[in-house]
Design a protein around this motif. Structure first.
Motif, PDB file in Angstrom:
ATOM      1  N   MET A   1       0.840  -1.176   0.000  1.00  0.00           N
ATOM      2  CA  MET A   1       0.000   0.000   0.000  1.00  0.00           C
ATOM      3  C   MET A   1       0.884   1.238   0.000  1.00  0.00           C
ATOM      4  O   MET A   1       1.989   1.219   0.520  1.00  0.00           O
ATOM      5  CB  MET A   1      -0.909   0.001   1.214  1.00  0.00           C
ATOM      6  CG  MET A   1      -1.862  -1.160   1.264  1.00  0.00           C
ATOM      7  SD  MET A   1      -2.961  -1.014   2.670  1.00  0.00           S
ATOM      8  CE  MET A   1      -4.478  -1.384   1.869  1.00  0.00           C
ATOM      9  N   GLU A   2       0.353   2.290  -0.551  1.00  0.00           N
ATOM     10  CA  GLU A   2       1.126   3.514  -0.700  1.00  0.00           C
ATOM     11  C   GLU A   2       0.655   4.587   0.284  1.00  0.00           C
ATOM     12  O   GLU A   2      -0.539   4.824   0.437  1.00  0.00           O
ATOM     13  CB  GLU A   2       0.972   4.030  -2.127  1.00  0.00           C
ATOM     14  CG  GLU A   2       1.841   5.220  -2.432  1.00  0.00           C
ATOM     15  CD  GLU A   2       1.726   5.650  -3.881  1.00  0.00           C
ATOM     16  OE1 GLU A   2       1.833   6.856  -4.130  1.00  0.00           O
ATOM     17  OE2 GLU A   2       1.515   4.786  -4.745  1.00  0.00           O
TER      18      GLU A   2
ATOM     19  N   GLN B   1       4.671  -4.271   7.802  1.00  0.00           N
ATOM     20  CA  GLN B   1       4.665  -5.359   6.821  1.00  0.00           C
ATOM     21  C   GLN B   1       3.317  -6.075   6.810  1.00  0.00           C
ATOM     22  O   GLN B   1       2.814  -6.438   5.744  1.00  0.00           O
ATOM     23  CB  GLN B   1       5.795  -6.343   7.110  1.00  0.00           C
ATOM     24  CG  GLN B   1       7.161  -5.782   6.786  1.00  0.00           C
ATOM     25  CD  GLN B   1       8.303  -6.670   7.254  1.00  0.00           C
ATOM     26  OE1 GLN B   1       8.134  -7.509   8.134  1.00  0.00           O
ATOM     27  NE2 GLN B   1       9.469  -6.474   6.660  1.00  0.00           N
ATOM     28  N   GLN B   2       2.721  -6.266   7.976  1.00  0.00           N
ATOM     29  CA  GLN B   2       1.404  -6.902   8.049  1.00  0.00           C
ATOM     30  C   GLN B   2       0.336  -6.046   7.371  1.00  0.00           C
ATOM     31  O   GLN B   2      -0.663  -6.568   6.879  1.00  0.00           O
ATOM     32  CB  GLN B   2       1.014  -7.164   9.503  1.00  0.00           C
ATOM     33  CG  GLN B   2       1.834  -8.252  10.152  1.00  0.00           C
ATOM     34  CD  GLN B   2       1.549  -8.392  11.636  1.00  0.00           C
ATOM     35  OE1 GLN B   2       1.106  -7.454  12.299  1.00  0.00           O
ATOM     36  NE2 GLN B   2       1.816  -9.569  12.173  1.00  0.00           N
ATOM     37  N   LEU B   3       0.568  -4.743   7.333  1.00  0.00           N
ATOM     38  CA  LEU B   3      -0.355  -3.821   6.667  1.00  0.00           C
ATOM     39  C   LEU B   3       0.000  -3.628   5.189  1.00  0.00           C
ATOM     40  O   LEU B   3      -0.589  -2.803   4.505  1.00  0.00           O
ATOM     41  CB  LEU B   3      -0.342  -2.464   7.379  1.00  0.00           C
ATOM     42  CG  LEU B   3      -0.933  -2.452   8.785  1.00  0.00           C
ATOM     43  CD1 LEU B   3      -0.567  -1.165   9.509  1.00  0.00           C
ATOM     44  CD2 LEU B   3      -2.441  -2.626   8.726  1.00  0.00           C
ATOM     45  N   ASN B   4       0.989  -4.390   4.706  1.00  0.00           N
ATOM     46  CA  ASN B   4       1.455  -4.324   3.312  1.00  0.00           C
ATOM     47  C   ASN B   4       2.001  -2.948   2.941  1.00  0.00           C
ATOM     48  O   ASN B   4       1.826  -2.486   1.815  1.00  0.00           O
ATOM     49  CB  ASN B   4       0.349  -4.739   2.339  1.00  0.00           C
ATOM     50  CG  ASN B   4      -0.051  -6.181   2.532  1.00  0.00           C
ATOM     51  OD1 ASN B   4       0.799  -7.048   2.707  1.00  0.00           O
ATOM     52  ND2 ASN B   4      -1.342  -6.438   2.532  1.00  0.00           N
ATOM     53  N   ILE B   5       2.653  -2.301   3.887  1.00  0.00           N
ATOM     54  CA  ILE B   5       3.314  -1.023   3.630  1.00  0.00           C
ATOM     55  C   ILE B   5       4.805  -1.304   3.529  1.00  0.00           C
ATOM     56  O   ILE B   5       5.436  -1.712   4.502  1.00  0.00           O
ATOM     57  CB  ILE B   5       3.019  -0.009   4.756  1.00  0.00           C
ATOM     58  CG1 ILE B   5       1.522   0.266   4.829  1.00  0.00           C
ATOM     59  CG2 ILE B   5       3.804   1.277   4.528  1.00  0.00           C
ATOM     60  CD1 ILE B   5       1.109   1.134   5.997  1.00  0.00           C
ATOM     61  N   ASP B   6       5.353  -1.114   2.335  1.00  0.00           N
ATOM     62  CA  ASP B   6       6.741  -1.484   2.080  1.00  0.00           C
ATOM     63  C   ASP B   6       7.693  -0.301   1.952  1.00  0.00           C
ATOM     64  O   ASP B   6       8.883  -0.446   2.196  1.00  0.00           O
ATOM     65  CB  ASP B   6       6.833  -2.320   0.802  1.00  0.00           C
ATOM     66  CG  ASP B   6       6.038  -3.608   0.900  1.00  0.00           C
ATOM     67  OD1 ASP B   6       6.008  -4.196   1.993  1.00  0.00           O
ATOM     68  OD2 ASP B   6       5.444  -4.011  -0.107  1.00  0.00           O
TER      69      ASP B   6
END
Length: 96
Positions: A1-2, A53-58
């Motif tokens: 996610m962005e 990472q669990q929130l898909n923030i990279d």
């Protein structure tokens, strides 16, 4: 996610942590300020990184000012800052 906007969660009070998230472009970068960084710095960074990472923030820049927060507080503040930065109102229940 962005990350859409810079967001802050938490306070600078005792037993709390202030987390600021900003858009990044080189993975998860954490700038941590803490009186107990030598003892708990790695654990604080681990909790923040794992939660993001669990929130898909990279790709994010994190500024964290710790005042003795427990892991559960660090996670809660990170989730709150992330939801604000993503401009979402839907809780990520699976992360809890």
């Amino acid at each position: 996610m962005e990350i859409k906007t810079t967001a802050v969660a938490g306070t600078l009070e005792s037993s709390d942590i202030q987390i600021m998230l900003m858009a990044g472009d080189n993975g998860i970068q954490i700038d941590l300020e803490s009186d107990v960084i030598k003892q708990f710095g790695a654990q604080i960074k681990h909790v923040i990184t794992t939660t993001l990472q669990q929130l898909n923030i990279d790709n994010v820049k994190v500024r964290a000012v710790d005042k003795g927060a427990l892991d559960c507080v660090i996670k809660a503040r990170t989730i709150t800052a992330a939801q604000r930065a993503l401009e979402t109102t839907t809780p990520a229940w699976e992360v809890l």
